[in-house]
Design an enzyme around this catalytic site. Structure first.
Site, PDB file in Angstrom:
ATOM      1  CG  HIS A  82      -1.702   1.306   1.341  1.00 16.40           C
ATOM      2  ND1 HIS A  82      -2.840   1.530   0.601  1.00 16.40           N
ATOM      3  CD2 HIS A  82      -1.492   2.432   2.075  1.00 16.40           C
ATOM      4  CE1 HIS A  82      -3.308   2.731   0.888  1.00 16.40           C
ATOM      5  NE2 HIS A  82      -2.512   3.301   1.777  1.00 16.40           N
ATOM      6  CG  ASP A 161     -11.806   3.982   6.027  1.00 17.59           C
ATOM      7  OD1 ASP A 161     -11.286   4.749   6.857  1.00 17.59           O
ATOM      8  OD2 ASP A 161     -11.482   3.949   4.826  1.00 17.59           O
ATOM      9  NE  ARG A 168      -9.935  10.999   9.232  1.00 13.54           N
ATOM     10  CZ  ARG A 168      -9.035  10.244   8.595  1.00 13.54           C
ATOM     11  NH1 ARG A 168      -9.393   9.063   8.122  1.00 13.54           N
ATOM     12  NH2 ARG A 168      -7.818  10.677   8.410  1.00 13.54           N
ATOM     13  CB  SER A 183      -8.364   5.486   7.519  1.00 11.76           C
ATOM     14  OG  SER A 183      -8.857   5.504   6.200  1.00 11.76           O
ATOM     15  CE  LYS A 187      -8.676   2.587   2.638  1.00  6.64           C
ATOM     16  NZ  LYS A 187      -8.926   3.567   3.697  1.00  6.64           N
TER      17      LYS A 187
END
Length: 436
Positions: A82, A161, A168, A183, A187
């Site tokens: 990621h 999320d 947010r 967050s 995922k």
């Protein structure tokens, strides 16, 4: 249990229990807690923070708010990576076929771009026919058969999320490290991989502007992964200039192919090799990450993984003949070249502004429903530290008129040619669970 009591507890710096965090997430997702109370809760977290146990509980609660992908019927260790987002970040496009060639299994769910950061899914869609939506069974079968698959993230992954992030965004609580870490990890934990490498970008073109912030975020995400029984490594990589030379969807696919041919930019080749080295070690393909790094770099240099890229494209319905002549990826756009006005060295580049310039040309979205021009973008001919002569091409803009004037102005104000030959440190730090 009442939400107002939990807001008050966090407001005064109290530590929330797993049960209390689960209560907040479950009831907000189900609509039992209104936005105004959740906004107050998020602001309390913003000011008081969360420890690693709270952040882990938050990540797991958001993970469990939707589908948790079961990849057990993919043979071997499932790996994933990621990126926290940057400019010109086409790592996945190179890494997926490379990891597959070297014998690991990459089951990757990626996102679309928003703002100055590009999305892997948008880049792949610049290949005619490429299908980023696969049924789960087909997704897993493809990973078993060819070693990799890259698809869009399911709408059923971590719906809490998505709902919280939207809140947010309008309550000025985006830049809270516990909320960012939870967050991202919600995922990643829902995506089913056994081992994850996090590419945490730091610098002018990244969300994390300072090394200290990036280290804090990285350590917390690695801790969350460790507590969730996943192998997680975080690598801090520089985003003080765009990664590679090309910015824009089809242009980045072009550069990914160049890299798989063995002719890619040094910085992109290095970042991909470092991440791959850790994934190979986690998967047991190499004994150490250093051994995996050398294996990855040698494979790229010799162009051995390029057929695996074509295999990925074919497996997901893409036009292989189209990408085999990579010049097709340059499209039929017009070109405008910005040249140097004096001799010297390229000292600084504002990566954020380069990303915004590409967005103005149509390569990125300002809003989620904006339509992209997949063939526009930028080609940076010089990197920080390169010698520059007056009249040398600095940047080529691939455009279809849209946003050209704004992009030229922005780019012209976003680099400095001076007398100092600078060297960027590409890999800032590596954080692994055994170093915590």
């Amino acid at each position: 249990m009442e939400i107002v009591d939990l807001i008050n507890k966090k407001k005064y710096g109290g530590v929330l229990t797993n049960e209390e965090i689960n209560f907040v997430i479950e009831n907000y997702t189900n609509g039992n807690i209104p936005d105004y109370q959740m906004s107050a809760f998020l602001m309390a977290v913003y000011f008081q923070g969360m420890n690693s146990d709270e952040s882990t509980a938050l990540a797991l609660a958001m993970r469990d708010s939707g589908e948790v992908v079961d990849l057990h019927d993919i043979h071997g260790v499932k790996v994933d990576k990621h990126s926290t987002g940057g400019v010109g970040d086409k790592v996945t496009l190179v890494l997926a076929p490379l990891v597959a060639y070297l014998g690991a299994k990459l089951a990757k769910m990626s996102g679309r771009g928003l703002g100055h950061t590009g999305g892997t899914i948008d880049k792949l869609e610049s290949i005619p026919g490429f299908n980023v939506v696969l049924p789960l069974d087909q997704f897993k079968q493809q990973v078993n058969e060819i070693g990799c698959a890259v698809v869009g993230q399911s709408g059923d992954i971590a719906p809490a999320d998505k709902k919280i992030y939207a809140l947010r965004d309008v309550t000025a609580t985006v830049d809270s490290i516990p909320l960012i870490a939870s967050s991202i990890m919600s995922k990643k934990l829902a995506s089913g991989a056994d081992a994850i490498v996090l590419d945490v970008k730091v610098g002018s073109g990244a969300f994390m502007k300072t090394k200290e912030e990036a280290i804090e975020l990285s350590r917390l995400m690695v801790q969350i992964g460790q507590k969730a029984n996943k192998k997680v490594t975080a690598i801090l990589t520089s985003m003080d200039e765009p990664l590679g030379h090309k910015i824009g969807n089809s242009l980045e696919v072009y550069e990914a192919i160049e890299t798989l041919e063995g002719n890619g930019p040094e910085d992109l080749t290095e970042v991909v090799s470092v991440i791959t080295g850790h994934l190979l070690a986690h998967a047991g393909v190499s004994k150490t990450s250093e051994e995996g790094y050398l294996l990855a770099k040698d494979t790229l240099k010799k162009g051995k993984a390029l057929p695996n890229f074509y295999q990925l494209v074919e497996a997901q319905g893409g036009d292989v003949d189209f990408v085999k002549d990579k010049n097709n990826l340059l499209g039929h756009t017009k070109q405008f070249v910005i040249t140097a006005e004096k001799d010297g060295y390229l000292e600084t580049v504002d990566a954020l502004n380069f990303g915004i310039a590409a967005m103005k040309l149509g390569a990125g979205r300002m809003k989620k429903d904006d339509k992209l021009d997949l063939y526009v973008g930028l080609d940076l001919h010089k990197k920080i530290g390169d010698e520059v002569k007056k009249g040398d091409a600095i940047v080529t803009l691939y455009h279809n008129e849209k946003g050209l004037k704004d992009a030229i102005k922005l780019i012209s104000e976003s680099y400095v040619i001076g007398n100092t030959k600078r060297t960027l440190k590409l890999i800032e730090e590596t954080i692994t669970e055994w170093e915590l």
